[in-house]
Design a protein around this motif. Sequence first.
Motif, mmCIF file in Angstrom:
data_model
loop_
_atom_site.group_PDB
_atom_site.id
_atom_site.type_symbol
_atom_site.label_atom_id
_atom_site.label_comp_id
_atom_site.label_asym_id
_atom_site.label_seq_id
_atom_site.Cartn_x
_atom_site.Cartn_y
_atom_site.Cartn_z
ATOM 1 N N MET A 58 2.147 1.631 -3.516
ATOM 2 C CA MET A 58 1.081 2.137 -4.387
ATOM 3 C C MET A 58 0.902 3.640 -4.231
ATOM 4 S SD MET A 58 -1.688 -0.889 -3.683
ATOM 5 C CE MET A 58 -3.066 0.004 -4.392
ATOM 6 N N LYS A 117 0.836 -1.213 0.000
ATOM 7 C CA LYS A 117 0.000 0.000 0.000
ATOM 8 C C LYS A 117 0.867 1.258 0.000
ATOM 9 C CE LYS A 117 -4.089 -2.128 1.862
ATOM 10 N NZ LYS A 117 -5.279 -1.836 1.152
ATOM 11 N N ARG A 173 -3.671 3.210 -10.192
ATOM 12 C CA ARG A 173 -2.934 2.949 -8.952
ATOM 13 C C ARG A 173 -3.544 1.786 -8.169
ATOM 14 N NH1 ARG A 173 -1.986 7.871 -5.118
ATOM 15 N NH2 ARG A 173 -4.232 7.818 -4.946
ATOM 16 N N ASN A 174 -4.866 1.729 -8.067
ATOM 17 C CA ASN A 174 -5.505 0.667 -7.280
ATOM 18 C C ASN A 174 -5.246 -0.730 -7.826
ATOM 19 O OD1 ASN A 174 -6.515 2.430 -5.397
ATOM 20 N ND2 ASN A 174 -8.498 2.659 -6.414
ATOM 21 N N LEU A 222 -2.397 -1.815 -8.814
ATOM 22 C CA LEU A 222 -1.004 -2.184 -8.558
ATOM 23 C C LEU A 222 -0.850 -3.175 -7.401
ATOM 24 C CD1 LEU A 222 0.699 1.318 -8.892
ATOM 25 C CD2 LEU A 222 0.940 -0.617 -10.470
#
Length: 148
Positions: free
Chosen positions: A36, A33, A63-64, A66
Amino acid sequence: MNTEEQLQQTADRLAISELIDKYAFCADTRDAKGQMALFTEDTNFVVFMDAKAPEPTMVISKRNDLFPVFDNLNSYNATMHFNGQKSIQLDGDSATGLAYCIAHHQTIKDGVQKLMIAYIKYHDKFVKQNNQWFFAERKLMVDWIENR
């Protein structure tokens, strides 16, 4: 260029360099996280497992999306991404760059250690948003892999 502009460019180069290093730190500490969060929402993450291939192995445009890529590092017992030389070209609130990395990936199966070492060049595009630098695009180009 005046002194204030020189100071700003120096600060921007340092911030981008730290962004590149934070990517490696997040990878090695399995902070998917956090990794990201280094990217823009509409990022472009492109992987070429063979840098000479005409088409990428993988393209991610959000991005989400990744998370599974970065979370996959949990399949290794340990990793160490060692960043080398880098080149950064600033253009206001955007920049481009090239960064070298040697990425070590260790697995242990049935008491036997294996080591995969990837020799990578990252072709990056950066953007400054709300006074913070992010990856707008990161092309991961694997030049070669060594297995031990």
